[in-house]
Design a protein around this motif. Structure first.
Motif, PDB file in Angstrom:
ATOM      1  N   LEU A  36      -0.800 -10.464  -0.813  1.00 23.80           N
ATOM      2  CA  LEU A  36       0.249 -10.708   0.196  1.00 23.80           C
ATOM      3  C   LEU A  36      -0.340 -11.409   1.414  1.00 23.80           C
ATOM      4  CD1 LEU A  36       1.867  -7.186   0.028  1.00 23.80           C
ATOM      5  CD2 LEU A  36       2.663  -9.270  -1.081  1.00 23.80           C
ATOM      6  N   ASN A  37       0.547 -11.998   2.162  1.00 22.11           N
ATOM      7  CA  ASN A  37       0.084 -12.660   3.401  1.00 22.11           C
ATOM      8  C   ASN A  37       0.394 -11.733   4.561  1.00 22.11           C
ATOM      9  OD1 ASN A  37      -0.297 -15.212   1.900  1.00 22.11           O
ATOM     10  ND2 ASN A  37       1.918 -15.069   1.744  1.00 22.11           N
ATOM     11  N   SER A  38      -0.245 -11.980   5.662  1.00 23.08           N
ATOM     12  CA  SER A  38      -0.017 -11.116   6.835  1.00 23.08           C
ATOM     13  C   SER A  38       1.482 -10.945   7.044  1.00 23.08           C
ATOM     14  CB  SER A  38      -0.627 -11.779   8.061  1.00 23.08           C
ATOM     15  OG  SER A  38      -1.863 -12.344   7.697  1.00 23.08           O
ATOM     16  N   LYS A  39       2.200 -11.962   6.668  1.00 20.96           N
ATOM     17  CA  LYS A  39       3.660 -11.927   6.811  1.00 20.96           C
ATOM     18  C   LYS A  39       4.258 -10.836   5.928  1.00 20.96           C
ATOM     19  CE  LYS A  39       7.485 -15.011   6.542  1.00 20.96           C
ATOM     20  NZ  LYS A  39       8.016 -16.215   6.038  1.00 20.96           N
ATOM     21  N   GLN A  40       3.781 -10.782   4.688  1.00 21.96           N
ATOM     22  CA  GLN A  40       4.295  -9.772   3.768  1.00 21.96           C
ATOM     23  C   GLN A  40       3.867  -8.375   4.214  1.00 21.96           C
ATOM     24  OE1 GLN A  40       5.366 -13.156   2.009  1.00 21.96           O
ATOM     25  NE2 GLN A  40       3.225 -12.851   2.300  1.00 21.96           N
ATOM     26  N   ARG A  41       2.660  -8.284   4.711  1.00 20.90           N
ATOM     27  CA  ARG A  41       2.169  -6.976   5.163  1.00 20.90           C
ATOM     28  C   ARG A  41       2.878  -6.531   6.423  1.00 20.90           C
ATOM     29  NH1 ARG A  41      -4.015  -8.042   5.375  1.00 20.90           N
ATOM     30  NH2 ARG A  41      -3.358  -7.626   7.490  1.00 20.90           N
ATOM     31  N   GLU A  42       3.563  -7.435   7.029  1.00 20.56           N
ATOM     32  CA  GLU A  42       4.268  -7.081   8.277  1.00 20.56           C
ATOM     33  C   GLU A  42       5.051  -5.781   8.150  1.00 20.56           C
ATOM     34  OE1 GLU A  42       6.287  -9.873  11.019  1.00 20.56           O
ATOM     35  OE2 GLU A  42       5.370 -11.350   9.706  1.00 20.56           O
ATOM     36  N   PRO A  43       6.026  -5.734   7.236  1.00 20.50           N
ATOM     37  CA  PRO A  43       6.837  -4.514   7.080  1.00 20.50           C
ATOM     38  C   PRO A  43       5.954  -3.303   6.810  1.00 20.50           C
ATOM     39  CG  PRO A  43       7.095  -5.991   5.170  1.00 20.50           C
ATOM     40  CD  PRO A  43       6.310  -6.735   6.204  1.00 20.50           C
ATOM     41  N   TYR A  44       4.907  -3.481   6.066  1.00 17.81           N
ATOM     42  CA  TYR A  44       4.037  -2.355   5.723  1.00 17.81           C
ATOM     43  C   TYR A  44       3.200  -1.973   6.943  1.00 17.81           C
ATOM     44  CZ  TYR A  44       5.452  -4.269   1.292  1.00 17.81           C
ATOM     45  OH  TYR A  44       6.201  -4.760   0.257  1.00 17.81           O
ATOM     46  N   GLU A  45       2.680  -2.974   7.590  1.00 17.44           N
ATOM     47  CA  GLU A  45       1.888  -2.700   8.787  1.00 17.44           C
ATOM     48  C   GLU A  45       2.774  -2.061   9.844  1.00 17.44           C
ATOM     49  OE1 GLU A  45       0.264  -6.466   9.770  1.00 17.44           O
ATOM     50  OE2 GLU A  45      -1.582  -6.071   8.693  1.00 17.44           O
ATOM     51  N   ALA A  46       4.005  -2.545   9.874  1.00 17.72           N
ATOM     52  CA  ALA A  46       4.960  -2.008  10.847  1.00 17.72           C
ATOM     53  C   ALA A  46       5.132  -0.512  10.605  1.00 17.72           C
ATOM     54  CB  ALA A  46       6.285  -2.732  10.708  1.00 17.72           C
ATOM     55  N   LYS A  47       5.266  -0.165   9.338  1.00 20.19           N
ATOM     56  CA  LYS A  47       5.423   1.256   8.996  1.00 20.19           C
ATOM     57  C   LYS A  47       4.138   2.000   9.344  1.00 20.19           C
ATOM     58  CE  LYS A  47       8.923   1.018   5.469  1.00 20.19           C
ATOM     59  NZ  LYS A  47       9.369   2.226   4.794  1.00 20.19           N
ATOM     60  N   ALA A  48       3.042   1.392   9.000  1.00 21.07           N
ATOM     61  CA  ALA A  48       1.749   2.024   9.279  1.00 21.07           C
ATOM     62  C   ALA A  48       1.630   2.236  10.782  1.00 21.07           C
ATOM     63  CB  ALA A  48       0.627   1.121   8.774  1.00 21.07           C
ATOM     64  N   LYS A  49       2.066   1.262  11.522  1.00 18.84           N
ATOM     65  CA  LYS A  49       2.015   1.370  12.979  1.00 18.84           C
ATOM     66  C   LYS A  49       2.930   2.490  13.445  1.00 18.84           C
ATOM     67  CE  LYS A  49       4.197  -1.206  16.017  1.00 18.84           C
ATOM     68  NZ  LYS A  49       4.554  -1.032  17.402  1.00 18.84           N
ATOM     69  N   ALA A  50       4.110   2.513  12.881  1.00 16.41           N
ATOM     70  CA  ALA A  50       5.081   3.550  13.258  1.00 16.41           C
ATOM     71  C   ALA A  50       4.472   4.920  12.971  1.00 16.41           C
ATOM     72  CB  ALA A  50       6.360   3.354  12.461  1.00 16.41           C
ATOM     73  N   ASP A  51       3.817   5.011  11.857  1.00 18.31           N
ATOM     74  CA  ASP A  51       3.203   6.285  11.485  1.00 18.31           C
ATOM     75  C   ASP A  51       2.072   6.606  12.446  1.00 18.31           C
ATOM     76  OD1 ASP A  51       3.577   8.113   9.060  1.00 18.31           O
ATOM     77  OD2 ASP A  51       1.426   8.081   9.372  1.00 18.31           O
ATOM     78  N   LYS A  52       1.367   5.581  12.820  1.00 19.04           N
ATOM     79  CA  LYS A  52       0.262   5.769  13.758  1.00 19.04           C
ATOM     80  C   LYS A  52       0.816   6.313  15.067  1.00 19.04           C
ATOM     81  CE  LYS A  52      -2.800   3.553  16.695  1.00 19.04           C
ATOM     82  NZ  LYS A  52      -2.329   2.749  17.746  1.00 19.04           N
ATOM     83  N   GLU A  53       1.939   5.781  15.473  1.00 14.21           N
ATOM     84  CA  GLU A  53       2.551   6.257  16.725  1.00 14.21           C
ATOM     85  C   GLU A  53       2.822   7.752  16.610  1.00 14.21           C
ATOM     86  OE1 GLU A  53       5.540   3.697  18.594  1.00 14.21           O
ATOM     87  OE2 GLU A  53       5.178   2.387  16.904  1.00 14.21           O
ATOM     88  N   ARG A  54       3.306   8.129  15.429  1.00 16.60           N
ATOM     89  CA  ARG A  54       3.609   9.541  15.185  1.00 16.60           C
ATOM     90  C   ARG A  54       2.301  10.327  15.386  1.00 16.60           C
ATOM     91  NH1 ARG A  54       7.280  10.303  15.697  1.00 16.60           N
ATOM     92  NH2 ARG A  54       8.477  12.089  15.595  1.00 16.60           N
ATOM     93  N   TYR A  55       1.292   9.821  14.791  1.00 11.46           N
ATOM     94  CA  TYR A  55      -0.020  10.469  14.893  1.00 11.46           C
ATOM     95  C   TYR A  55      -0.462  10.499  16.347  1.00 11.46           C
ATOM     96  CZ  TYR A  55      -5.087  10.659  14.939  1.00 11.46           C
ATOM     97  OH  TYR A  55      -6.380  10.963  15.216  1.00 11.46           O
ATOM     98  N   GLU A  56      -0.154   9.448  17.048  1.00  9.50           N
ATOM     99  CA  GLU A  56      -0.517   9.385  18.470  1.00  9.50           C
ATOM    100  C   GLU A  56       0.090  10.564  19.212  1.00  9.50           C
ATOM    101  OE1 GLU A  56      -0.081   5.846  20.782  1.00  9.50           O
ATOM    102  OE2 GLU A  56      -0.650   4.663  19.045  1.00  9.50           O
ATOM    103  N   LYS A  57       1.317  10.851  18.918  1.00  9.56           N
ATOM    104  CA  LYS A  57       2.003  11.965  19.583  1.00  9.56           C
ATOM    105  C   LYS A  57       1.259  13.259  19.296  1.00  9.56           C
ATOM    106  CE  LYS A  57       6.505   9.870  19.642  1.00  9.56           C
ATOM    107  NZ  LYS A  57       6.730   8.992  18.508  1.00  9.56           N
ATOM    108  N   GLU A  58       0.942  13.456  18.062  1.00  4.14           N
ATOM    109  CA  GLU A  58       0.216  14.682  17.691  1.00  4.14           C
ATOM    110  C   GLU A  58      -1.119  14.698  18.408  1.00  4.14           C
ATOM    111  OE1 GLU A  58       0.544  15.706  13.439  1.00  4.14           O
ATOM    112  OE2 GLU A  58       1.317  13.682  13.308  1.00  4.14           O
ATOM    113  N   LYS A  59      -1.735  13.556  18.400  1.00  5.18           N
ATOM    114  CA  LYS A  59      -3.028  13.403  19.060  1.00  5.18           C
ATOM    115  C   LYS A  59      -2.886  13.740  20.539  1.00  5.18           C
ATOM    116  CE  LYS A  59      -4.604   9.285  19.107  1.00  5.18           C
ATOM    117  NZ  LYS A  59      -4.436   8.870  20.520  1.00  5.18           N
ATOM    118  N   ALA A  60      -1.814  13.249  21.124  1.00  7.82           N
ATOM    119  CA  ALA A  60      -1.571  13.487  22.545  1.00  7.82           C
ATOM    120  C   ALA A  60      -1.403  14.983  22.774  1.00  7.82           C
ATOM    121  CB  ALA A  60      -0.325  12.732  22.981  1.00  7.82           C
ATOM    122  N   ALA A  61      -0.620  15.596  21.939  1.00  9.15           N
ATOM    123  CA  ALA A  61      -0.379  17.040  22.056  1.00  9.15           C
ATOM    124  C   ALA A  61      -1.696  17.769  21.842  1.00  9.15           C
ATOM    125  CB  ALA A  61       0.637  17.466  21.006  1.00  9.15           C
TER     126      ALA A  61
END
Length: 107
Positions: free
Chosen positions: A69-94
């Motif tokens: 895939l191209n970075s373009k295709q990974r976009e949606p996946y990276e986006a999800k990964a990022k979203a998940d990371k944000e979730r983790y960030e919250k836990e991390k913050a807590a």
DNA sequence: AGACTGATTGTTCCA
DNA sequence: TGGAACAATCAGTCT
């Protein structure tokens, strides 16, 4: 060299780099990787094209497709990964906010 | 400050 | 129920 397997290896070689490494006391478990989301969408696709193949083949083709895939295709996946990371960030913050002693608790 | 390793996540498949 | 190839990743530890 040993492949060191993968997944479910949690306490396999523990902290061989030293022995301590207490890491996270609350261990907020990181978010998933783009590959996790990618596999979620490709698993059915790969299996659909290779209906009846063993997990080994699926996993392999999955990885190859992932890089195909191209970075373009990974976009949606990276986006999800990022979203998940944000979730983790919250836990991390807590986890960071965790009252180490007994004062400062906030809400 | 930079390098590294360990720990973690999800899929599918079968015994 | 867990283990294994596939890839990412990140955080804490070490030098």
């Amino acid at each position: 060299m040993p492949k060191e397997k993968t997944t479910t290896r949690k306490s396999k070689a523990k902290a061989e780099t030293g022995g301590k490494k207490k890491k996270d006391p609350n261990a907020p478990k990181r978010g998933l990787s783009a590959y996790m989301f990618f596999a979620n969408d490709n698993r059915e696709n790969v299996r659909a094209e290779n209906e009846g193949i063993s997990f080994g083949q699926v996993g392999k083709v999955l990885g190859e497709r992932w890089k195909a895939l191209n970075s373009k295709q990974r976009e949606p996946y990276e986006a999800k990964a990022k979203a998940d990371k944000e979730r983790y960030e919250k836990e991390k913050a807590a986890y960071n906010d965790t009252p180490a002693d007994d004062d400062e608790e906030e809400e």
